[in-house]
Write a protein that holds these residues in place. Structure first.
Motif, PDB file in Angstrom:
ATOM      1  N   ILE A 546       0.720  -1.121  -0.161  1.00  0.00           N
ATOM      2  CA  ILE A 546      -0.176  -0.299  -0.068  1.00  0.00           C
ATOM      3  C   ILE A 546       1.314   1.414  -0.106  1.00  0.00           C
ATOM      4  O   ILE A 546       0.732   2.256  -0.837  1.00  0.00           O
ATOM      5  N   ASN A 547       1.710   1.673   0.803  1.00  0.00           N
ATOM      6  CA  ASN A 547       2.901   2.509   0.507  1.00  0.00           C
ATOM      7  C   ASN A 547       3.376   2.724  -0.522  1.00  0.00           C
ATOM      8  O   ASN A 547       3.847   3.542  -0.961  1.00  0.00           O
ATOM      9  N   ARG A 548       3.958   1.609  -1.172  1.00  0.00           N
ATOM     10  CA  ARG A 548       4.448   1.725  -2.757  1.00  0.00           C
ATOM     11  C   ARG A 548       3.189   2.810  -3.652  1.00  0.00           C
ATOM     12  O   ARG A 548       3.985   3.344  -4.433  1.00  0.00           O
ATOM     13  N   ARG A 549       2.378   1.407  -3.175  1.00  0.00           N
ATOM     14  CA  ARG A 549       0.797   2.189  -4.112  1.00  0.00           C
ATOM     15  C   ARG A 549       0.945   4.190  -3.604  1.00  0.00           C
ATOM     16  O   ARG A 549       0.868   5.028  -4.823  1.00  0.00           O
ATOM     17  N   ARG A 550       1.379   4.408  -2.554  1.00  0.00           N
ATOM     18  CA  ARG A 550       0.761   5.896  -2.026  1.00  0.00           C
ATOM     19  C   ARG A 550       2.216   6.683  -2.413  1.00  0.00           C
ATOM     20  O   ARG A 550       1.842   7.388  -2.762  1.00  0.00           O
ATOM     21  N   VAL A 551       3.569   6.111  -2.643  1.00  0.00           N
ATOM     22  CA  VAL A 551       4.438   6.771  -2.977  1.00  0.00           C
ATOM     23  C   VAL A 551       4.527   7.510  -4.149  1.00  0.00           C
ATOM     24  O   VAL A 551       4.509   8.400  -4.568  1.00  0.00           O
ATOM     25  N   LEU A 552       4.056   6.305  -5.667  1.00  0.00           N
ATOM     26  CA  LEU A 552       3.242   6.542  -6.971  1.00  0.00           C
ATOM     27  C   LEU A 552       2.562   7.437  -7.099  1.00  0.00           C
ATOM     28  O   LEU A 552       2.517   8.801  -8.019  1.00  0.00           O
ATOM     29  N   GLN A 553       1.625   7.528  -6.066  1.00  0.00           N
ATOM     30  CA  GLN A 553       0.344   8.603  -6.535  1.00  0.00           C
ATOM     31  C   GLN A 553       0.647   9.930  -5.514  1.00  0.00           C
ATOM     32  O   GLN A 553       0.494  10.685  -6.550  1.00  0.00           O
ATOM     33  N   LYS A 554       1.807   9.871  -5.124  1.00  0.00           N
ATOM     34  CA  LYS A 554       2.449  11.034  -4.421  1.00  0.00           C
ATOM     35  C   LYS A 554       3.542  11.925  -5.243  1.00  0.00           C
ATOM     36  O   LYS A 554       4.254  12.546  -5.141  1.00  0.00           O
TER      37      LYS A 554
END
Length: 570
Positions: A546-554
């Motif tokens: 989930i944090n991998r996705r969050r980093v991409l989104q930000k």
């Protein structure tokens, strides 16, 4: 004439075997075309369409009678395909469905003397085949100047009398040129069989124009009906905006979306119907206290007719959440991050008020009687500010404090506001920055503004790494001294910073830290910030899926989020 009357008249016209001309007139935007298409589709499903073929033709852009004739043929579809846009497939289906008639038309084109001069292409020959079908001609008032009105009406008469067609004419008489309007009415008496004035009620317009399958349909219809909107184009625009809000607010308390729907309908009405609706400027100026303040100064509340609309609509004030929606309507696009930030605050206020309705009950006590109870109302407001500060937005606080002052004041307004500021201490810097806020101008009480200014200055004084990065991410600009200061922060320090921040502060801090990766000829300090921030984000991305996705989104690079670092958590 309401839709309730127009629809059965259209059904009778379609079921009748005899040729005829039906005129449907109405003001611009009331949905004549939209309603005709819907009623025709309903009649087709009910088996009430007798003619085997149908064509819809808009006169907009057509410059000659030959172009109109060609358009009738090109747009003809079989009755079973009513509702489908005409294309080569539908045209091929039409030709194949009546080969004998088509061959006759082709033979006629070869035998007539000089036929090659006026039947020089496929479409012109095809027009000879048109007979005993339904033809809808739209946008008469938007036809080219080169297309004579008498020629159009003459062709309609020919289609009715010689080709036994049923012709439907949609138009806005108000937009016909004065000379053409006189000509039209003169000829209409000769060719028109039935004339309908389409004037739907707000309820009918909402039923026609708003998709019943959307989950917010009932709420949106009710709001548009209260505002009296009958323009279908406006209703469809509001519906599209509501659908966009629904996408962004799906995870919040349903009451947040309900307020958003109410607000977007009102703001769109104000934007697209400035002659009928309360103005945007008036809506921005609203507060529960404004009318009473004007009266106290010996004046009268402004625009009582607009106030009557809003009272009936149940809308008192543009709050911070509404301000984001209003700006989105005016700009034509949505600031999703800003919307969600204010939605979260609204949700918190709703949850807070669920546990204690002191604030809303105080306003109910104020509004709902003519009792001489000013002192009681004042004390209730003071008590509500002390007990439920998180349920009170800055604009509501300003209006309430102003009213408290007029009703006798409070012994120490500074203490009351200090308690509010302390209770809202976890708010980010944007909450207190009235100069940059979209709702800042609506916080009018001077004591409230001063309390917010003092709180905002505490953020300025700290000038922490987080404050600097947040400001860079927000303003897309930087001070060289700030860049120098942040460049000395290690990857570990930025990691801890990113893990601590939340909401808009987090998004802006990450954006600020990565600001320099696309700068031309970056300085050594800028490169150091980019490297340390990238390292910190890579570490966060490696912690979980989930944090991998969050980093991409930000804004983190794919290379950062996908690099081979063992996951330390699931």
């Amino acid at each position: 004439m309401s839709a309730r009357i127009v629809k059965p008249e259209i059904e009778r016209f379609l079921q009748d075997d005899s040729p005829g001309v039906l005129v449907i007139a109405g003001k611009w935007g009331v949905g004549k075309t939209f309603a005709w298409n819907r009623f025709l589709a309903d009649a087709k499903r009910a088996g009430k369409v007798r003619s085997p073929y149908y064509a819809y033709v808009s006169l907009f852009g057509l410059g000659s009678l030959d172009e109109l004739k060609a358009a009738v043929f090109q747009n003809t579809v079989q009755a079973a395909e009513i509702g489908k846009a005409a294309d080569l497939d539908t045209l091929n289906g039409v030709v194949k469905s009546a080969p004998a008639l088509w061959r006759k038309g082709g033979t006629l084109a070869r035998l007539l003397p000089g036929a090659d001069k006026y039947l020089s292409n496929f479409e012109k020959v095809g027009f000879f085949w048109i007979k005993e079908q339904i033809i809808c001609i739209d946008d008469l008032e938007r036809k080219s100047r080169n297309l004579d009105l008498r020629d159009v009406l003459g062709l309609i008469s020919y289609l009715k009398e010689q080709r036994r067609c049923k012709v439907v004419l949609l138009l806005n008489e108000e937009q016909l040129a004065e000379v053409e309007a006189a000509e039209f009415h003169s000829q209409l008496e000769k060719i028109g069989d039935v004339t309908l004035r389409f004037d739907p009620t707000p309820a009918e317009a909402a039923e026609i124009g708003i998709n019943p399958r959307s989950k917010f349909c009932g709420n949106l219809r009710a709001n548009c009906e209260k505002l009296g909107i009958v323009n279908i184009r406006t209703l469809k625009k509001i519906e599209r905006m509501a659908a966009r809000l629904d996408e962004e607010l799906i995870a919040f308390d349903p009451r947040v979306l309900k307020q958003a729907i109410q607000s977007v309908a009102l703001f769109a009405y104000a934007k697209f119907h400035p002659d009928d609706a309360p103005s945007v400027e008036f809506l921005r100026s609203l507060s529960d206290y404004e009318a009473q303040f004007a009266e106290a100064q010996g004046g009268q509340p402004s625009h009582p007719e607009w106030r009557a609309i809003l009272d009936e609509y149940g809308f008192a004030q543009v709050d911070e959440f509404d301000s984001v929606i209003l700006q989105s309507v005016l700009n034509g696009h949505l600031d999703a991050a800003h919307l969600q930030g204010e939605a979260k605050r609204l949700e918190q206020r709703l949850i807070e008020s669920d546990g204690d309705r002191s604030f809303s009950e105080a306003w109910e006590l104020y509004h709902d009687s003519f009792e001489d109870n000013g002192e009681i109302v004042r004390e209730r407001f003071i008590d509500a500010i002390r007990k439920t500060p998180k349920a009170i937005s800055p604009t509501h606080l300003s209006a309430t404090v102003a009213l408290i002052k007029e009703l006798g004041g409070v012994e120490n307004i500074d203490d009351l506001l200090a308690g509010y500021v302390e209770a809202r201490g976890d708010e980010d810097v944007d909450f207190w920055d009235l100069e940059e806020s979209t709702f800042g101008e609506e916080v009018r009480d001077p004591d409230v503004r001063e309390a917010f200014r003092q709180k905002f200055e505490t953020f300025q004084e700290r000038r922490s790494v987080s404050a600097i990065l947040i400001e860079i991410g927000k303003k897309k600009g930087w001070d060289p001294a700030d860049v120098e200061f942040v460049s000395h922060q290690s990857s570990d320090a930025l990691y801890l910073l990113f893990k601590t921040l939340r909401g808009n502060d987090l998004r802006r801090a990450v954006a600020g830290a990565l600001m320099f990766k696309n700068v031309g000829n970056p300085s050594e300090e800028m490169n150091r910030i980019t490297a340390n921030a990238s390292s910190a984000l890579a570490r966060i991305a490696a912690e979980s899926v989930i944090n991998r996705r969050r980093v991409l989104q930000k804004g983190g690079d794919v290379a950062i989020a996908n690099q081979e670092v063992p996951l330390t958590g699931a």
